[in-house]
Design a protein around this motif. Structure first.
Motif, PDB file in Angstrom:
ATOM      1  N   UNK A   1       0.840  -1.209   0.000  1.00 62.29           N
ATOM      2  CA  UNK A   1       0.000   0.000   0.000  1.00 62.29           C
ATOM      3  C   UNK A   1       0.870   1.253   0.000  1.00 62.29           C
ATOM      4  N   UNK A   2       1.945   1.250   0.802  1.00 58.88           N
ATOM      5  CA  UNK A   2       2.848   2.406   0.842  1.00 58.88           C
ATOM      6  C   UNK A   2       3.515   2.625  -0.513  1.00 58.88           C
ATOM      7  N   UNK A   3       3.860   1.535  -1.174  1.00 60.92           N
ATOM      8  CA  UNK A   3       4.493   1.596  -2.498  1.00 60.92           C
ATOM      9  C   UNK A   3       3.588   2.318  -3.489  1.00 60.92           C
ATOM     10  N   UNK A   4       2.326   1.907  -3.567  1.00 64.63           N
ATOM     11  CA  UNK A   4       1.424   2.500  -4.552  1.00 64.63           C
ATOM     12  C   UNK A   4       0.919   3.879  -4.133  1.00 64.63           C
ATOM     13  N   UNK A   5       0.848   4.134  -2.841  1.00 64.26           N
ATOM     14  CA  UNK A   5       0.490   5.487  -2.385  1.00 64.26           C
ATOM     15  C   UNK A   5       1.560   6.486  -2.802  1.00 64.26           C
TER      16      UNK A   5
END
Length: 407
Positions: free
Chosen positions: A127-131
């Motif tokens: 999630x952090x990657x795509x955010x």
């Protein structure tokens, strides 16, 4: 002859039980690999580009000027603080795999006992990657514009160091910036260059490997019987070929078993070195700092997830460590001093126990469990998998410690 025939009968039984246990671990686990692709936001400074900018790299003076102001052969297209979070998330996702898996011949083995912990942290980093990618792409134009002042300063310095150039300063700067911007992709292209994918596959069990190879050998042996008796030369060649294959299959089985024994030895070895490092830190400082406390928490979490060997003794040792740590953090006065001594003893007991367990790993032909000593954990990469908790390194700089902060 079996590779166990040279052993005493009781040792053969131990190895047989050990193989059954590993078959259970392999059956109840999966092999995982993480693959990350990304867009690298910079342009390279090749000779053609520098020539277009009027930088004379064909002279010693020109080469010296380039070396003084252009480091690493590239120019960033956007400020690094906007693409670093993507790299950090990818690094943590990889280290999360390292933290919760056992390295075997087939790859990263994720046991069932560690799946939920690994998946929860992986989902966080995914999630952090795509955010971070969304933030980058949604504001790409403004990030690019924010680099203008940096480019002006950079190319002003380049201009001042060039021995000879026909164009004026401002023209040189504007043409240099225009050349960079011609290489800027749009947001959709940038987004398309990113991906994070986990590959899942079953780990082959020892029995499955053995049964498959035995079945294949049987079928090929039967095929020899069907060969025309008059074709003796071909028959002889086939027999020799199959003998060569048989030798390599036996070598492969031994390598698989060696890989599993080494993995088990490394597991106990890094626990031994981890607790030794904590014990050394405690002895030298006379206290247990917050960093050591986090390292111990990570150790407890990882052992609870990766103790796939049904080692109740290790569970007991780790439980004693946890209780001693809690007593140390919650007590006051003289009780706190006593708790510190209890923690030191629990660390020593755990080191002694796991060192003994390494000696108990079956010594099959060609299999050597790793030796342990009093080396501090900072000296070994394998130990850093379990203990250290750090921020992700600067992009492109230094080594990456193979641990993710999971708390």
């Amino acid at each position: 002859m079996s590779n166990l025939d040279f052993m005493p009968e009781d040792e053969q039984q131990k190895v047989a039980q050990w193989k059954v246990q590993w078959d259970t671990v392999l059956r109840d686990g999966i092999i995982i690999d993480i693959h990350v692709s990304q867009w690298w936001p910079y342009v390279s400074l090749n000779p053609e580009r520098m020539a277009n900018l009027g930088i004379p790299t064909d002279t010693p003076e020109g080469k010296d000027a380039v070396k003084k102001v252009l480091k690493g052969g590239r120019i960033d297209l956007i400020p690094e603080e906007f693409y670093k979070p993507i790299q950090w998330a990818a690094d943590r996702a990889r280290r999360n795999v390292d933290f919760f898996t056992i390295d075997v011949m087939f790859g990263h083995l994720l046991p069932a006992t560690a799946y939920k912990e690994w998946k929860a942290e992986h989902d966080n980093q995914y999630a952090a990657f795509w955010t971070a990618i969304d933030e980058l792409c949604n504001n790409l134009d403004s990030h690019i514009l924010s680099m203008r002042d940096t480019y002006v300063d950079l190319f002003s310095r380049v201009y001042d160091r060039l021995p000879e150039i026909v164009m004026g300063r401002q023209q040189f700067i504007e043409e240099a910036i225009a050349d960079i911007r011609r290489n800027l992709p749009d947001a959709e292209y940038v987004r398309s260059r990113y991906s994070m994918v986990v590959d899942y596959r079953f780990a082959p069990m020892l029995d499955e490997i053995s049964e498959s190879e035995t079945r294949a050998a049987k079928l090929r042996a039967e095929s020899l019987l069907e060969v025309d008796a008059l074709d003796q030369q071909r028959n002889t060649i086939l027999e020799e070929m199959q003998r060569e294959v048989g030798v390599q299959l036996e070598q492969r089985r031994l390598k698989v078993e060696e890989s599993l024994a080494v993995a088990e030895g490394q597991f106990y070895g890094i626990v031994a070195e981890a607790v030794q490092g904590l014990s050394n830190a405690l002895s030298s400082r006379g206290k247990f700092t917050g960093k050591q406390g986090q390292q111990l928490k990570n150790l407890i979490k990882q052992v609870s997830c990766l103790n796939v060997y049904s080692d109740k003794g290790l569970d007991e040792q780790i439980s004693n460590l946890e209780q001693a740590f809690v007593a140390r953090t919650t007590s006051q006065g003289e009780a706190r001093t006593n708790a510190l001594e209890g923690l030191e003893k629990a660390l020593a007991d755990t080191k002694e126990y796991v060192t003994q367990q390494i000696e108990n790993i079956p010594k099959m032909r060609g299999v050597r469990a790793i030796e342990t000593d009093d080396t501090a954990p900072e000296e070994g990469l394998r130990v850093s998998r379990m203990m250290d908790v750090e921020e992700a390194p600067e992009l492109g700089g230094g080594s990456v410690r193979r641990v993710v902060d999971i708390d």
